[in-house]
Design a protein around this motif. Structure first.
Motif, PDB file in Angstrom:
ATOM      1  N   ASN A 197      53.423  40.081  39.884  1.00 23.16           N
ATOM      2  CA  ASN A 197      52.130  39.740  39.293  1.00 23.16           C
ATOM      3  C   ASN A 197      52.221  39.512  37.787  1.00 23.16           C
ATOM      4  O   ASN A 197      51.220  39.597  37.071  1.00 23.16           O
ATOM      5  CB  ASN A 197      51.114  40.827  39.622  1.00 23.16           C
ATOM      6  CG  ASN A 197      50.710  40.772  41.062  1.00 23.16           C
ATOM      7  OD1 ASN A 197      49.872  39.951  41.447  1.00 23.16           O
ATOM      8  ND2 ASN A 197      51.335  41.593  41.905  1.00 23.16           N
ATOM      9  N   GLU A 234      42.149  44.395  40.941  1.00 19.94           N
ATOM     10  CA  GLU A 234      42.949  43.513  41.807  1.00 19.94           C
ATOM     11  C   GLU A 234      44.413  43.939  41.810  1.00 19.94           C
ATOM     12  O   GLU A 234      45.059  43.947  42.857  1.00 19.94           O
ATOM     13  CB  GLU A 234      42.812  42.059  41.354  1.00 19.94           C
ATOM     14  CG  GLU A 234      41.454  41.463  41.664  1.00 19.94           C
ATOM     15  CD  GLU A 234      41.229  40.093  41.044  1.00 19.94           C
ATOM     16  OE1 GLU A 234      42.109  39.597  40.288  1.00 19.94           O
ATOM     17  OE2 GLU A 234      40.157  39.504  41.311  1.00 19.94           O
ATOM     18  N   LYS A 264      46.582  45.330  44.998  1.00 22.03           N
ATOM     19  CA  LYS A 264      47.887  44.784  45.380  1.00 22.03           C
ATOM     20  C   LYS A 264      48.932  45.897  45.494  1.00 22.03           C
ATOM     21  O   LYS A 264      49.770  45.883  46.401  1.00 22.03           O
ATOM     22  CB  LYS A 264      48.334  43.724  44.381  1.00 22.03           C
ATOM     23  CG  LYS A 264      47.511  42.447  44.481  1.00 22.03           C
ATOM     24  CD  LYS A 264      47.866  41.463  43.394  1.00 22.03           C
ATOM     25  CE  LYS A 264      46.978  40.221  43.489  1.00 22.03           C
ATOM     26  NZ  LYS A 264      47.270  39.274  42.410  1.00 22.03           N
ATOM     27  N   THR A 276      56.054  44.953  42.712  1.00 23.88           N
ATOM     28  CA  THR A 276      54.695  44.403  42.779  1.00 23.88           C
ATOM     29  C   THR A 276      54.190  44.015  41.397  1.00 23.88           C
ATOM     30  O   THR A 276      53.568  42.960  41.235  1.00 23.88           O
ATOM     31  CB  THR A 276      53.731  45.428  43.427  1.00 23.88           C
ATOM     32  OG1 THR A 276      54.262  45.783  44.715  1.00 23.88           O
ATOM     33  CG2 THR A 276      52.333  44.858  43.589  1.00 23.88           C
TER      34      THR A 276
END
Length: 173
Positions: free
Chosen positions: A56, A154, A158, A52
């Motif tokens: 990002n 954010e 996520k 993840t």
């Protein structure tokens, strides 16, 4: 003995700068708030977090699978500050760098994931800052700007979605 004109100007600028920072900076910046959530303990949590983070744009600088900790590389936020002398001449630029630290704690078949954000203000003269170590002249920032906190929240959201966790705390709470 009375101060000279230059000393008086310096004192006034120092006082007004301090006053501006005390009122202006606290109005928009605040202490970094960790984002944390709980989930049912499962295998592969660290791998899911690494995937993840990578998706990002966050590269790991250190990973300790046994301790369940990950630190990302430092990155430039492109927030830039100018340091001025009492005559109003620009003396130096500093830039804000961030990194994120994720820790997974296991208790009673559950996992608690905590995302923390570190901020540093670094001299642009001494750059480049390496992504793993801060080799330039840097000072820790105790405050985080709202846009940086929003990015951290954010990212925490996520991670929570990727791991299937429920929110326990966060700055958005």
């Amino acid at each position: 003995m009375l101060p000279t004109v230059n000393e008086e100007i310096t004192m006034r600028l120092s006082y007004s700068t301090l006053l501006f920072l005390a009122t202006g900076m606290t109005a928009c910046a605040h202490a970094a708030k960790p984002y944390s959530f709980t989930l049912d303990r499962s295998a592969g949590e660290v791998d899911t977090i690494l995937h993840t983070l990578s998706a990002n744009g966050m590269k790991p600088a250190s990973v300790n699978r046994d301790a369940g900790t990950i630190a990302t590389e430092w990155y430039d936020t492109h927030y830039r500050f100018g340091e001025f002398n009492y005559q109003g001449d620009l003396e130096e630029h500093t830039e804000v760098f961030l990194r994120h630290r994720v820790a997974v704690h296991h208790t009673d078949g559950r996992s608690v994931v905590i995302l923390d954000t570190d901020a540093r203000r670094c001299s642009a003269v001494d750059l480049p800052v390496t992504r793993v170590e801060m080799e330039s002249r840097c000072e820790p920032l105790a405050l985080l700007f709202p846009t940086h906190q929003k990015l951290a929240d954010e990212l925490g959201s996520k991670l929570r979605l990727a791991l299937g966790g429920t929110v326990a705390t966060g700055s958005a709470m």
